[in-house]
Design a protein around this motif. Structure first.
Motif, PDB file in Angstrom:
ATOM      1  N   PRO A  98       0.806  -1.223   0.000  1.00 21.11           N
ATOM      2  CA  PRO A  98       0.000   0.000   0.000  1.00 21.11           C
ATOM      3  C   PRO A  98       0.849   1.287   0.000  1.00 21.11           C
ATOM      4  O   PRO A  98       0.490   2.250  -0.679  1.00 21.11           O
ATOM      5  N   GLY A 137       1.054  -0.055   9.669  1.00 25.29           N
ATOM      6  CA  GLY A 137      -0.320   0.273  10.058  1.00 25.29           C
ATOM      7  C   GLY A 137      -0.666   1.722   9.800  1.00 25.29           C
ATOM      8  O   GLY A 137      -1.371   2.357  10.591  1.00 25.29           O
ATOM      9  N   CYS A 139      -1.208   2.572   6.307  1.00 24.01           N
ATOM     10  CA  CYS A 139      -1.277   2.387   4.857  1.00 24.01           C
ATOM     11  C   CYS A 139      -2.080   3.463   4.137  1.00 24.01           C
ATOM     12  O   CYS A 139      -1.763   3.807   3.013  1.00 24.01           O
ATOM     13  N   GLY A 140      -3.120   3.968   4.767  1.00 25.28           N
ATOM     14  CA  GLY A 140      -3.956   4.978   4.117  1.00 25.28           C
ATOM     15  C   GLY A 140      -3.343   6.357   4.190  1.00 25.28           C
ATOM     16  O   GLY A 140      -3.868   7.303   3.601  1.00 25.28           O
ATOM     17  N   HIS A 154       1.929  10.958   5.084  1.00 24.95           N
ATOM     18  CA  HIS A 154       1.726  11.820   3.914  1.00 24.95           C
ATOM     19  C   HIS A 154       3.035  12.470   3.476  1.00 24.95           C
ATOM     20  O   HIS A 154       3.104  13.671   3.259  1.00 24.95           O
TER      21      HIS A 154
ATOM     22  N   GLY B  88      -2.238  -3.259   4.849  1.00 31.36           N
ATOM     23  CA  GLY B  88      -3.517  -2.712   4.418  1.00 31.36           C
ATOM     24  C   GLY B  88      -4.458  -2.457   5.585  1.00 31.36           C
ATOM     25  O   GLY B  88      -5.516  -1.845   5.413  1.00 31.36           O
ATOM     26  N   THR B  89      -4.103  -2.899   6.771  1.00 29.34           N
ATOM     27  CA  THR B  89      -5.016  -2.812   7.918  1.00 29.34           C
ATOM     28  C   THR B  89      -4.538  -1.767   8.923  1.00 29.34           C
ATOM     29  O   THR B  89      -3.432  -1.854   9.437  1.00 29.34           O
ATOM     30  N   PHE B  90      -5.391  -0.777   9.180  1.00 28.29           N
ATOM     31  CA  PHE B  90      -5.022   0.242  10.173  1.00 28.29           C
ATOM     32  C   PHE B  90      -6.257   0.779  10.876  1.00 28.29           C
ATOM     33  O   PHE B  90      -6.297   1.911  11.326  1.00 28.29           O
ATOM     34  N   ARG B  93      -6.104   0.746  15.061  1.00 29.84           N
ATOM     35  CA  ARG B  93      -5.339   1.916  15.473  1.00 29.84           C
ATOM     36  C   ARG B  93      -6.242   3.139  15.576  1.00 29.84           C
ATOM     37  O   ARG B  93      -6.192   3.891  16.546  1.00 29.84           O
ATOM     38  N   TYR B  94      -7.072   3.332  14.549  1.00 26.84           N
ATOM     39  CA  TYR B  94      -7.941   4.500  14.527  1.00 26.84           C
ATOM     40  C   TYR B  94      -8.868   4.493  15.739  1.00 26.84           C
ATOM     41  O   TYR B  94      -9.014   5.498  16.446  1.00 26.84           O
ATOM     42  N   ALA B 243      -9.112   1.841   4.127  1.00 23.32           N
ATOM     43  CA  ALA B 243      -8.918   1.906   2.681  1.00 23.32           C
ATOM     44  C   ALA B 243      -7.595   2.593   2.364  1.00 23.32           C
ATOM     45  O   ALA B 243      -7.291   3.648   2.903  1.00 23.32           O
ATOM     46  N   SER B 244      -6.823   1.953   1.483  1.00 24.78           N
ATOM     47  CA  SER B 244      -5.527   2.525   1.122  1.00 24.78           C
ATOM     48  C   SER B 244      -5.282   2.328  -0.367  1.00 24.78           C
ATOM     49  O   SER B 244      -6.069   1.699  -1.063  1.00 24.78           O
ATOM     50  N   ASN B 246      -4.575   3.848  -4.275  1.00 26.12           N
ATOM     51  CA  ASN B 246      -4.780   5.014  -5.130  1.00 26.12           C
ATOM     52  C   ASN B 246      -6.211   5.527  -5.081  1.00 26.12           C
ATOM     53  O   ASN B 246      -6.946   5.470  -6.064  1.00 26.12           O
ATOM     54  N   PRO B 250      -8.397   8.003   0.914  1.00 30.35           N
ATOM     55  CA  PRO B 250      -8.157   6.799   1.709  1.00 30.35           C
ATOM     56  C   PRO B 250      -8.430   7.099   3.182  1.00 30.35           C
ATOM     57  O   PRO B 250      -8.544   8.263   3.558  1.00 30.35           O
ATOM     58  N   GLY B 251      -8.543   6.070   3.996  1.00 31.75           N
ATOM     59  CA  GLY B 251      -8.787   6.308   5.421  1.00 31.75           C
ATOM     60  C   GLY B 251      -9.619   5.193   6.032  1.00 31.75           C
ATOM     61  O   GLY B 251      -9.836   4.155   5.408  1.00 31.75           O
ATOM     62  N   VAL B 252     -10.079   5.429   7.259  1.00 31.73           N
ATOM     63  CA  VAL B 252     -10.872   4.418   7.963  1.00 31.73           C
ATOM     64  C   VAL B 252     -12.347   4.804   7.902  1.00 31.73           C
ATOM     65  O   VAL B 252     -12.706   5.939   8.212  1.00 31.73           O
ATOM     66  N   ILE B 331      -7.353  -2.474  -0.318  1.00 32.19           N
ATOM     67  CA  ILE B 331      -6.232  -1.854  -1.043  1.00 32.19           C
ATOM     68  C   ILE B 331      -6.603  -1.692  -2.514  1.00 32.19           C
ATOM     69  O   ILE B 331      -6.963  -2.675  -3.169  1.00 32.19           O
ATOM     70  N   THR B 445      -2.314  12.467  -1.059  1.00 36.36           N
ATOM     71  CA  THR B 445      -1.182  12.363  -0.148  1.00 36.36           C
ATOM     72  C   THR B 445      -0.391  13.661  -0.094  1.00 36.36           C
ATOM     73  O   THR B 445       0.574  13.785   0.618  1.00 36.36           O
TER      74      THR B 445
END
Ligand code: FMN
Ligand code: SF4
Ligand code: FES
Lengths: 178, 447
Positions: A98, A137, A139-140, A154, B88-90, B93-94, B243-244, B246, B250-252, B331, B445
């Protein structure tokens, strides 16, 4: 990772820190104090210059009253532990899928150019060690790098310039809140 | 429809503090459970809710809880899996960063249901600053009588602790997590015995993902039946999707299960489409361990029906044309991305993270990495592509834990759907070396 025997003069926790360590050990049931090992190793890295020497590992074994080998086993298994000296700040740049999709390759190239050091190396002034890492962790919010407890996300070339300048002046750069 | 249940009030300033969280209805489920419900009642509500484990496997949480052995005089443990290392997993954390009390509240109610008096949150070592956030919140919960002895006068005692890992993906596997929590290397254990019988320090143990435990809060508050009305079919409730790739945004996201994949990728409430006006090329919907889908199978199934964000719909078509919801690590690839390079980065990840106990996994993941590296850099042969499929078969089903499979299946899927691209790297060695990947940074980004 295999065990490298690198020595360092023995250092000990301050009285305050030792109280923290003992409180941590007391959290675990009778006879299960080995569970505190990982956390103590993180503390030792923090206090003793960012890495674990054989002396440090032996010291931690003494505190926990376990065999030194039990500490070596753990310290060599987990990639976060540094078994040799590093620069003052360690940049760990994520390079997994990612982050790669949003340009981590360029960020890695730019960091190498800017710091004049290859991945895995330390700058001549001992300020920065550059490393790659697998997914952290974030990735987004890539491309990203971790430095100690701080995530920098970023990333762009400009942002990297700022971050480096900030660390050079001894200030941990703040991240933009999400 | 975006539906916030787990992330309710995540935008309220100060929601990470006990007072603000409490003012917004926090810890109601603890009052309700400890004062008006038996532990068995709580387990029953979770069973009724249809909640499935959010760590990746989707195993029904209520059923898992019902398997917990309860021998007399032996402590039981609840461990929260906050290792979150699947590429791909975050999402966990959020949740922990924004609303730490939501997890703590879930831990209290879940520990009560399972009869655990000491519970641990095992968090990946890189999330050390989140460990600080959690410990601060835990101290507040103690100070307000929601942790410690005789919580709310109910006679129920609970101590809650946080323990860090040290940078090892494998410690997300539940028995490796237990080993690690015991202060050892993260080598997965042979099963049986399962943790429900012999887990932490040989005692009966339940391991659950952060999101699963957080979901117990609304289940207790509103009842399992109400929760089961959310979502679609056997995919009840909401799911956090990270979501990550292109994407414009992206985000949670917390979604109600059952929305279409199309809406999730392109909808205004969600990712808002592919960044830089490019086209969708492929998607890995559930973290790096699940099969990749080419564009035509992302928003539609092979049958031509809409693909939905549910366990069932994402898996429709099996390995031939489907994938999995997994951990919700979504992803997305735009048209310029190289599938070979991506597959290589994942293979490198697994080779790096194999604990090394079983030779098919240790050798196989390293071998796959080498072959993919060759192919990516224009030094591979057509036989290499078949070799990858062969290695796959040797790993599959021959290992102690599922990491071996998790490494092998995505490679097989990438070759199945994008064989021409692998072949192109063989037939165009120079171009494949010259291609400058990822040069364009998506606008999102460039904040
Ligand atoms: C290699 C491997 C890595 C895993 N990593 C995680 C992880 O990071 N977080 C997680 O919750 N589950 C992870 N799991 C799944 C756990 O073993 C376990 O099934 C899960 O924590 C159970 O919680 P749940 O039922 O609430 O989903 C992993 C499994 C394997 C095989
Ligand atoms: S499959 Fe791989 S990660 Fe799992 S126990 Fe075996 S060697 Fe370790
Ligand atoms: S891939 Fe870089 S943080 Fe996940």
């Amino acid at each position: 990772m295999s065990l490298k025997i690198i020595h360092q003069e023995r250092q000990e926790f301050s009285a305050e820190r030792m109280a923290e360590v003992q409180a941590l050990i007391a959290q675990y049931p009778e006879g299960k104090h080995k569970s505190a090992l990982m956390r103590i190793l993180h503390m030792a890295e923090e206090d003793f210059g960012g890495w674990l020497s054989v002396e440090t590992m032996n010291y931690v074994a003494e505190i926990l009253n376990i065999q030194a080998i039990e500490v070596y086993e753990v310290a060599t298994f987990y990639t976060m532990f540094n078994l040799e000296p590093t620069g003052k700040y360690v940049f760990e740049v994520c390079r997994t899928g990612p982050c790669m999709l949003v340009g981590s390759d360029n960020i890695i190239a730019y960091l190498e150019e800017k710091l004049e050091v290859k991945m895995g190396g330390t700058t001549a002034d001992g300020m920065f060690t550059l490393k790659t890492a697998e997914c952290l962790g974030a990735c987004g919010y890539g491309p990203m790098l971790q430095c100690g407890k701080q995530y920098h996300e970023h990333l762009t070339k400009d942002r990297i310039d700022e971050i480096i300048a900030s660390y050079r002046s001894g200030v941990v750069p703040k991240e933009i809140a999400r | 429809m975006s539906r916030k249940i787990l992330l309710e009030h995540d935008d309220v300033p100060g929601i990470e503090t006990f007072d603000v969280y409490r003012k917004h209805g926090g810890y109601r489920s603890v009052e309700k459970a400890l004062k008006t419900m038996s532990p068995q009642n709580v387990v029953e509500e979770v069973q009724k809710s249809g909640l499935r484990g959010r760590g990746g496997a989707g195993f029904p949480t209520g059923m898992k809880w019902s398997f917990l052995a309860k021998p007399e005089g032996v402590p039981r443990y609840l461990l929260c899996n906050a290792d979150e290392s699947e590429p791909g997993t975050f999402k966990d954390r959020y949740l922990m960063e924004k609303i730490p009390h939501r997890l703590i509240e879930g831990m209290i109610v879940s520990s009560y249901a399972l009869g655990a008096n000491t519970s641990y949150i095992y968090i990946r070592g890189e999330y050390m600053w989140i460990l600080d956030i959690l410990e601060k919140a835990i101290a507040e919960a103690y100070a307000n009588g929601f942790l410690g002895k005789n919580i709310l006068g109910s006679g129920f005692d609970l101590d809650l602790r946080v323990a860090p890992g040290g940078g090892a993906y494998i410690c997300g596997e539940e028995t490796a997590l237990i080993e690690s929590l015991e202060g050892k290397r993260g080598n997965p254990r042979l099963k049986p015995p399962f943790p429900a019988v012999k887990g932490l320090w040989g005692c009966p143990t339940v391991v659950n993902n952060v999101e699963s435990i957080a979901a117990v809060v609304p289940i207790v508050n509103d009842g399992g039946d109400e929760y089961a009305k959310i979502g679609l079919g056997k995919s009840t409730g909401t799911k956090l999707i990270s979501a990550s790739g292109n994407l414009v945004r992206p985000g949670v996201y917390e979604i109600e299960m059952g929305i279409t994949v199309e809406e999730f990728i392109y909808g205004d409430q969600y990712c808002r489409g592919i960044a830089n006006n490019k086209k969708l090329k492929a998607c890995i919907p559930g973290g790096s361990s699940v099969p990749i889908l080419p564009a035509h199978l992302v928003t539609k199934t092979a049958e031509g029906t809409d693909r939905l964000m549910t366990y069932e719909s994402l898996a429709e078509g099996g390995f031939a044309s489907g994938s999995m919801l997994g951990s919700g690590g979504f992803i997305v690839f735009d048209e310029d991305q190289c599938i070979v390079r991506n597959t290589w980065t994942f293979a490198r990840f697994y080779a790096h993270e194999s604990c090394g106990q079983c030779s098919p996994c240790r050798e196989g993941t390293g071998w796959m990495e080498k072959v993919l590296n060759r192919l990516e850099h224009g030094q591979g042969t057509l036989e290499d592509i078949d070799l990858l499929a062969e290695i796959n078969k040797k790993i599959e089903g021959n290992t102690i834990c599922p990491l071996g499979d998790a490494a092998a299946w995505p490679v097989a899927a990438a070759i199945r759907h994008f064989r021409e691209e692998f072949e192109w790297h063989v037939t165009h060695p120079e171009e494949s070396q010259k291609r400058n990947y990822g040069l364009v940074l998506p606008k999102s980004t460039l904040v």
